[in-house]
Motif scaffolding. Sequence first.
Motif, mmCIF file in Angstrom:
data_model
loop_
_atom_site.group_PDB
_atom_site.id
_atom_site.type_symbol
_atom_site.label_atom_id
_atom_site.label_comp_id
_atom_site.label_asym_id
_atom_site.label_seq_id
_atom_site.Cartn_x
_atom_site.Cartn_y
_atom_site.Cartn_z
ATOM 1 N N ALA A 96 0.063 -0.053 6.062
ATOM 2 C CA ALA A 96 -0.749 1.146 6.308
ATOM 3 C C ALA A 96 0.005 2.150 7.180
ATOM 4 O O ALA A 96 -0.219 3.365 7.072
ATOM 5 N N ASP A 97 0.909 1.647 8.030
ATOM 6 C CA ASP A 97 1.676 2.553 8.905
ATOM 7 C C ASP A 97 2.594 3.473 8.111
ATOM 8 O O ASP A 97 3.017 4.518 8.596
ATOM 9 N N LEU A 98 2.895 3.104 6.862
ATOM 10 C CA LEU A 98 3.788 3.942 6.055
ATOM 11 C C LEU A 98 2.994 4.921 5.188
ATOM 12 O O LEU A 98 3.575 5.653 4.383
ATOM 13 N N GLY A 99 1.678 4.926 5.351
ATOM 14 C CA GLY A 99 0.839 5.799 4.526
ATOM 15 C C GLY A 99 0.372 5.054 3.290
ATOM 16 O O GLY A 99 1.008 4.104 2.847
ATOM 17 N N GLN A 100 -0.758 5.508 2.745
ATOM 18 C CA GLN A 100 -1.377 4.789 1.629
ATOM 19 C C GLN A 100 -1.338 5.691 0.409
ATOM 20 O O GLN A 100 -1.876 6.787 0.450
ATOM 21 N N LEU A 141 -8.994 -3.710 2.192
ATOM 22 C CA LEU A 141 -8.737 -3.675 3.628
ATOM 23 C C LEU A 141 -7.307 -3.185 3.831
ATOM 24 O O LEU A 141 -6.377 -3.706 3.205
ATOM 25 N N ARG A 142 -7.146 -2.171 4.677
ATOM 26 C CA ARG A 142 -5.789 -1.660 4.933
ATOM 27 C C ARG A 142 -5.256 -2.268 6.218
ATOM 28 O O ARG A 142 -5.920 -2.183 7.248
ATOM 29 N N VAL A 143 -4.092 -2.844 6.138
ATOM 30 C CA VAL A 143 -3.529 -3.470 7.333
ATOM 31 C C VAL A 143 -2.090 -3.023 7.547
ATOM 32 O O VAL A 143 -1.404 -2.614 6.609
ATOM 33 N N SER A 144 -1.686 -3.111 8.793
ATOM 34 C CA SER A 144 -0.283 -2.885 9.112
ATOM 35 C C SER A 144 0.180 -4.022 10.007
ATOM 36 O O SER A 144 -0.436 -4.287 11.042
ATOM 37 N N ALA A 145 1.256 -4.672 9.602
ATOM 38 C CA ALA A 145 1.765 -5.774 10.423
ATOM 39 C C ALA A 145 2.345 -5.268 11.738
ATOM 40 O O ALA A 145 2.031 -5.814 12.796
ATOM 41 N N PRO A 146 3.182 -4.217 11.728
ATOM 42 C CA PRO A 146 3.787 -3.820 13.012
ATOM 43 C C PRO A 146 2.781 -3.275 14.029
ATOM 44 O O PRO A 146 2.917 -3.561 15.218
ATOM 45 N N ASP A 147 1.779 -2.486 13.592
ATOM 46 C CA ASP A 147 0.892 -1.953 14.635
ATOM 47 C C ASP A 147 -0.458 -2.683 14.717
ATOM 48 O O ASP A 147 -1.307 -2.346 15.547
ATOM 49 N N GLY A 181 0.804 -1.219 0.000
ATOM 50 C CA GLY A 181 0.000 0.000 0.000
ATOM 51 C C GLY A 181 0.831 1.261 0.000
ATOM 52 O O GLY A 181 0.318 2.354 -0.254
ATOM 53 N N ALA A 182 2.109 1.133 0.302
ATOM 54 C CA ALA A 182 2.943 2.321 0.471
ATOM 55 C C ALA A 182 3.737 2.652 -0.798
ATOM 56 O O ALA A 182 4.530 3.583 -0.809
ATOM 57 N N VAL A 234 -6.100 -6.725 0.042
ATOM 58 C CA VAL A 234 -5.476 -6.113 1.210
ATOM 59 C C VAL A 234 -4.350 -5.187 0.764
ATOM 60 O O VAL A 234 -3.508 -5.580 -0.044
ATOM 61 N N ALA A 235 -4.382 -3.953 1.279
ATOM 62 C CA ALA A 235 -3.251 -3.045 1.069
ATOM 63 C C ALA A 235 -2.402 -3.085 2.335
ATOM 64 O O ALA A 235 -2.896 -2.810 3.425
#
Length: 449
Positions: free
Chosen positions: A337-341, A354-360, A310-311, A333-334
């Motif tokens: 998400a923590d790096l911005g979309q 669906l936007r996801v972030s593994a770290p958060d 997504g980034a 899935v994008a």
Amino acid sequence: MPLPPLDDTIAAIATAPGTGAIGVVRVSGPEALSIARALFRPAGGDDIVSLAGGRFLVGYLVDEGQPLDQGVLLVFRAPASPTGQDVIELQVHGGPALLDALLGACVRYGARAAGPGEFTLRGFLAGKLDLAQAESVQALVSARSQAARRHAGIGVAGGLSRRIDALQRQLTEAYAAVLAVLDYPEEGVEEAALAAPLEAALGELDALLATARASRAARLGAKVALVGRPNAGKSSLLNALLGFERALVSETPGTTRDYLEVPLELGRASLVAIDTAGLRATSDEIEDAGVRRARALAQGADVVVVVVDGARPLDDEDHALAEELAGERTLWVASKADLGQVWDAGDLGVPALLRVSAPDGSGLQALRDALEATVLGDAAATEAWLVSERQEAALREAREAVARSRSAPDDLKGLDLETALHSLALVTGRGEVTEDTLSEVFSRFCVGK
Ligand SMILES: Nc1nc2c(ncn2[C@@H]2O[C@H](COP(=O)(O)OP(=O)(O)O)[C@@H](O)[C@H]2O)c(=O)[nH]1
Ligand SMILES: [Mg+2]
């Protein structure tokens, strides 16, 4: 396959193989009480053979003068017993050698070692439970997930059987309307008397059939393939869903070459998540084999989760993948998400993203919910689930026959409805069931069940 004898006395170890706190040997048949008397010395000196059903006694197990163990004897008298026959259960300490010796003694005193499912077969033939309930018992003991366990439990309590009975009543009503017309052909089949029950029956058959896939998935685990380009974040997403580092994650594209299968329990669905090699053209032979395998896994999966970075701006390859993997059972899935979309669903041309972030961990719950909804589908609304391929096949036949009867000429509608009623009767076994069907159902059971 012929059925085993039904009137002799059978015995089996009913508890799981191995060591346990308690082990149970069950005996059913005319000799059950005399076998109990031969092996069990009640502490209170009661006479076992004249004992009423529904009682238990504490005492010692003794075989030919040799003490075996201390234990409990449960007595069920015919016909109010699980098999309709005299039944005893001997509860002893759960040692495999002890249970073998006890079973051996029961056989010496006149019992036959039971094959799989013989107790439940006798119970079915005595009308203690119907075939749908019996299969639910088997589904319950083999349930590996909470979802499978829950719906099997509803079946054991007769939930599925009641729905089948209601369907039979509906179709019988329609059948009566059809027969009436054979007596008074000049009046024709009264549309209202026929159309409404047939429509309702079709709706109900579809609702039940919709549970078959979810049920299979609950029993075997629905396959969810995580696919996408290298470095999209598939392995990181798998680890985040699992809550531990199962798959290798690296900045180097092409890290995941072989695929990886991991069980993943959601609230009401149990899944097998499959992490795959990133899809790309590559000259590395091993990686290319992984890529081909990933495509095959996506094809065979119950749900495909396409992970797209997504980034990073989309390029032609992302669009090509979106086209290749589009489908009813695909979730988009994008990642990161923590790096911005930097793009959205419209840019990729997919219906939902669906936007996801593994770290958060953001977006993971929404993904879990979407996975559960996709796996369960229409079955989510239905409590009683089909629990076997046999039930599914019978209901499919019934559905086809009902659909045929809708368009058949009046004088032929009845034949289709007879076929449908016959197929429904196979599910509960209320009606004629062949020995082959019974053998097939009960041979899947454990010994002692
Ligand atoms: N910031 C951030 N980095 C991620 C995320 N998911 C993956 N990455 C990074 O992206 C790179 C590739 O991740 P990986 O899971 O191995 O991708 P795969 O090739 O699709 O399995 C690694 O350096 C990860 O740390 C995310 O949600 N946020
Ligand atoms: Mg990977």
